[in-house]
Enzyme design. Structure first.
Site, PDB file in Angstrom:
ATOM      1  N   THR A  40      -7.663   6.997  10.568  1.00  0.00           N
ATOM      2  CA  THR A  40      -8.137   7.962   9.581  1.00  0.00           C
ATOM      3  C   THR A  40      -8.871   9.152  10.188  1.00  0.00           C
ATOM      4  OG1 THR A  40      -9.714   8.170   7.756  1.00  0.00           O
ATOM      5  CG2 THR A  40     -10.183   6.457   9.345  1.00  0.00           C
ATOM      6  N   ASP A  41      -8.848  10.264   9.443  1.00  0.00           N
ATOM      7  CA  ASP A  41      -9.666  11.431   9.796  1.00  0.00           C
ATOM      8  C   ASP A  41     -11.164  11.116   9.731  1.00  0.00           C
ATOM      9  OD1 ASP A  41      -9.366  11.024   7.030  1.00  0.00           O
ATOM     10  OD2 ASP A  41      -9.863  13.107   6.558  1.00  0.00           O
ATOM     11  N   LYS A  86     -13.028   1.509  11.024  1.00  0.00           N
ATOM     12  CA  LYS A  86     -11.710   2.027  11.399  1.00  0.00           C
ATOM     13  C   LYS A  86     -11.707   2.466  12.861  1.00  0.00           C
ATOM     14  CE  LYS A  86      -8.454   2.615   9.348  1.00  0.00           C
ATOM     15  NZ  LYS A  86      -7.274   1.711   9.211  1.00  0.00           N
ATOM     16  N   ALA A 130      -5.395  -2.168   5.407  1.00  0.00           N
ATOM     17  CA  ALA A 130      -6.809  -1.894   5.697  1.00  0.00           C
ATOM     18  C   ALA A 130      -7.594  -1.967   4.401  1.00  0.00           C
ATOM     19  CB  ALA A 130      -6.964  -0.492   6.306  1.00  0.00           C
ATOM     20  N   ASP A 161      -3.840 -12.721   4.697  1.00  0.00           N
ATOM     21  CA  ASP A 161      -5.089 -11.963   4.528  1.00  0.00           C
ATOM     22  C   ASP A 161      -5.584 -11.443   5.876  1.00  0.00           C
ATOM     23  OD1 ASP A 161      -7.677 -11.059   4.031  1.00  0.00           O
ATOM     24  OD2 ASP A 161      -7.994 -12.571   2.475  1.00  0.00           O
ATOM     25  N   THR A 180      -9.458   0.152   2.299  1.00  0.00           N
ATOM     26  CA  THR A 180      -9.449   1.623   2.265  1.00  0.00           C
ATOM     27  C   THR A 180     -10.428   2.220   1.249  1.00  0.00           C
ATOM     28  OG1 THR A 180      -7.596   1.543   0.718  1.00  0.00           O
ATOM     29  CG2 THR A 180      -7.052   1.814   3.044  1.00  0.00           C
ATOM     30  N   TYR A 227     -16.785   2.263   6.439  1.00  0.00           N
ATOM     31  CA  TYR A 227     -15.322   2.410   6.541  1.00  0.00           C
ATOM     32  C   TYR A 227     -14.973   3.121   7.839  1.00  0.00           C
ATOM     33  CZ  TYR A 227     -10.659   4.380   5.728  1.00  0.00           C
ATOM     34  OH  TYR A 227      -9.349   4.766   5.877  1.00  0.00           O
ATOM     35  N   GLY A 263       0.808  -1.220   0.000  1.00  0.00           N
ATOM     36  CA  GLY A 263       0.000   0.000   0.000  1.00  0.00           C
ATOM     37  C   GLY A 263       0.837   1.264   0.000  1.00  0.00           C
TER      38      GLY A 263
HETATM   39  N1  LIG Z   1      -5.471   6.258   1.476  1.00  0.00           N
HETATM   40  C1  LIG Z   1      -6.038   7.235   2.165  1.00  0.00           C
HETATM   41  O1  LIG Z   1      -6.427   8.280   1.599  1.00  0.00           O
HETATM   42  C2  LIG Z   1      -6.210   7.121   3.645  1.00  0.00           C
HETATM   43  C3  LIG Z   1      -6.854   8.155   4.334  1.00  0.00           C
HETATM   44  C4  LIG Z   1      -6.985   8.062   5.720  1.00  0.00           C
HETATM   45  C5  LIG Z   1      -6.480   6.964   6.385  1.00  0.00           C
HETATM   46  N2  LIG Z   1      -5.886   5.962   5.689  1.00  0.00           N
HETATM   47  C6  LIG Z   1      -5.382   4.815   6.436  1.00  0.00           C
HETATM   48  O2  LIG Z   1      -3.987   4.708   6.203  1.00  0.00           O
HETATM   49  C7  LIG Z   1      -3.596   3.325   6.323  1.00  0.00           C
HETATM   50  C8  LIG Z   1      -2.753   2.970   5.123  1.00  0.00           C
HETATM   51  O3  LIG Z   1      -3.560   2.999   3.957  1.00  0.00           O
HETATM   52  P1  LIG Z   1      -2.943   3.450   2.567  1.00  0.00           P
HETATM   53  O4  LIG Z   1      -3.187   4.890   2.411  1.00  0.00           O
HETATM   54  O5  LIG Z   1      -1.557   2.947   2.460  1.00  0.00           O
HETATM   55  O6  LIG Z   1      -3.937   2.714   1.569  1.00  0.00           O
HETATM   56  P2  LIG Z   1      -3.691   1.512   0.580  1.00  0.00           P
HETATM   57  O7  LIG Z   1      -2.665   1.916  -0.411  1.00  0.00           O
HETATM   58  O8  LIG Z   1      -5.033   1.123   0.097  1.00  0.00           O
HETATM   59  O9  LIG Z   1      -3.069   0.389   1.501  1.00  0.00           O
HETATM   60  C9  LIG Z   1      -3.820  -0.546   2.193  1.00  0.00           C
HETATM   61  C10 LIG Z   1      -3.178  -1.889   2.002  1.00  0.00           C
HETATM   62  O10 LIG Z   1      -3.946  -2.859   2.734  1.00  0.00           O
HETATM   63  C11 LIG Z   1      -4.017  -4.018   1.941  1.00  0.00           C
HETATM   64  N3  LIG Z   1      -5.172  -4.843   2.230  1.00  0.00           N
HETATM   65  C12 LIG Z   1      -6.479  -4.570   2.001  1.00  0.00           C
HETATM   66  N4  LIG Z   1      -7.243  -5.604   2.337  1.00  0.00           N
HETATM   67  C13 LIG Z   1      -6.408  -6.565   2.793  1.00  0.00           C
HETATM   68  C14 LIG Z   1      -6.602  -7.882   3.275  1.00  0.00           C
HETATM   69  N5  LIG Z   1      -7.814  -8.425   3.360  1.00  0.00           N
HETATM   70  N6  LIG Z   1      -5.523  -8.589   3.655  1.00  0.00           N
HETATM   71  C15 LIG Z   1      -4.269  -8.057   3.555  1.00  0.00           C
HETATM   72  N7  LIG Z   1      -4.027  -6.816   3.106  1.00  0.00           N
HETATM   73  C16 LIG Z   1      -5.081  -6.084   2.727  1.00  0.00           C
HETATM   74  C17 LIG Z   1      -4.098  -3.510   0.523  1.00  0.00           C
HETATM   75  O11 LIG Z   1      -3.705  -4.549  -0.344  1.00  0.00           O
HETATM   76  P3  LIG Z   1      -3.766  -4.409  -1.930  1.00  0.00           P
HETATM   77  O12 LIG Z   1      -2.636  -3.461  -2.254  1.00  0.00           O
HETATM   78  O13 LIG Z   1      -3.559  -5.781  -2.406  1.00  0.00           O
HETATM   79  O14 LIG Z   1      -5.104  -3.809  -2.254  1.00  0.00           O
HETATM   80  C18 LIG Z   1      -3.162  -2.318   0.536  1.00  0.00           C
HETATM   81  O15 LIG Z   1      -1.858  -2.674   0.140  1.00  0.00           O
HETATM   82  C19 LIG Z   1      -4.890   2.534   6.474  1.00  0.00           C
HETATM   83  O16 LIG Z   1      -5.108   2.284   7.828  1.00  0.00           O
HETATM   84  C20 LIG Z   1      -5.956   3.490   5.979  1.00  0.00           C
HETATM   85  O17 LIG Z   1      -7.210   3.226   6.564  1.00  0.00           O
HETATM   86  C21 LIG Z   1      -5.704   6.021   4.333  1.00  0.00           C
END
Ligand SMILES: NC(=O)c1ccc[n+]([C@@H]2O[C@H](COP(=O)([O-])OP(=O)(O)OC[C@H]3O[C@@H](n4cnc5c(N)ncnc54)[C@H](OP(=O)(O)O)[C@@H]3O)[C@@H](O)[C@H]2O)c1
Length: 300
Positions: A112-113, A139, A71, A47, A73, A135, A10
């Protein structure tokens, strides 16, 4: 030190792996095969939604510290499938926290916010969450699971994450660049005020929290330092990339989306600024890095 990172494919998890590779003994956990550059880490395909495999991987590795960045996301996909959202965001965090509890490992769980309803904005860590939508609610429950089960745990909240590094998944910021470069119109919500967060900055802050602030338990906002509406964010991106073109302001209520969006979900990062050596980045500084990442992956 033995460090495990979930969500390693991610935005934030991948950035964290890149920062630590070669410096620590690393277990990168993701689903399926790695999609990050090869490096001196061990990969575990596990997973978060299956109940045990992530917990087992962390325990077998004997992690001393865990950054939980995995997560579900996709906010609208979570709304359509709340059971999956619960399994991954609550059950998955529970797996990670149980492993940390068993090993006595430090945990930083990323959140998250969206735990806030977005009615007031400029949220501090002590403000009361009021999550709306699957979501956001899962979270928030994940935060509680982490804080309750893992004895040495911090929750680090980020928002609107983006990165320009090669292979990073598309985000609002990268879509702005790509659409304007193709001469397409960009639509952006003018009434959503957010704290855009460069993934590499979030990774650096959360890793410092994990490794150098073991005494810190509770919540820390580790987002970007600038709160901004999405139209201004898009314009700032366009300006930094020297792109002209049309950015059309849109009102959130005028677009039918499965999941609710908080309107004013900006995060105050005053506490992180005081605590961490790695400071939350103002938007202009973050966009410098974003631009440099982008230029490196698509030289023109
Ligand atoms: N992205 C945003 O804008 C945002 C905003 C606020 C908070 N957050 C939080 O920041 C944190 C990091 O997210 P990120 O921004 O890095 O988003 P991301 O790029 O979507 O990363 C999330 C990772 O979790 C993996 N994942 C999802 N379902 C899974 C499962 N069942 N088993 C194992 N892995 C799984 C995804 O795998 P795949 O790559 O295979 O899909 C992805 O690599 C999370 O806690 C998210 O809630 C993100």
């Amino acid at each position: 030190m033995r460090i495990a990172i979930t969500g390693a494919n991610g935005l934030v998890g991948g950035a964290a792996v890149a920062l630590l590779a070669g410096r620590q003994e690393l277990l990168a956990i993701g689903r399926g095969a790695p999609r990050i550059p090869a490096g001196p880490w061990t990969w575990a395909d596990a997973d978060l939604g299956d109940g045990r495999s992530v917990e087992q991987a962390i325990r077998a590795f004997g992690a001393e510290a865990v950054l939980h960045a995995g997560a579900a996301t996709d906010v609208d996909a979570c709304e359509r499938d709340p059971e999956l959202a619960w399994r991954v965001n609550v059950g998955g965090t529970e797996q990670v926290a149980r492993a940390c509890r068993a090993l006595g490992a430090r945990l930083v769980a990323i959140s998250t916010d969206y735990v806030f309803d977005g009615e007031r904005g400029d949220y501090r860590e002590e403000d009361l969450p009021n999550p709306r939508g699957a979501y956001a609610r899962t979270k928030r429950c994940g935060e509680e699971a982490a804080l309750l089960l893992a004895p040495d745990c911090a929750v680090a909240r980020v928002a609107v994450v983006y990165s320009g590094r090669p292979g990073a998944k598309p985000t609002f910021a990268t879509q702005v660049v790509e659409k304007l470069s193709r001469g397409e119109v960009v639509k952006a919500f003018h009434d959503q005020i957010v704290s855009p967060t460069l993934a590499e900055s979030a990774a650096a802050m959360t890793l410092e929290l994990l490794l150098d602030h073991r005494g810190f338990r509770g919540v820390l906002h580790t987002a970007g330092a600038t709160q901004v509406d999405r139209v201004t964010f898009a314009r700032k991106v366009a300006e930094r990339f020297g792109l002209t073109g049309e950015i059309v302001p849109v009102r959130t209520a005028d677009v039918k989306l499965p999941a609710p969006r908080p309107l004013r979900s900006g995060l105050s990062v005053a506490r992180a600024s005081a605590l961490l050596r790695t400071k939350p980045l103002p938007l202009d500084a973050a966009l410098e890095t974003f631009h440099a990442q982008w230029s490196a992956r698509s030289p023109s």
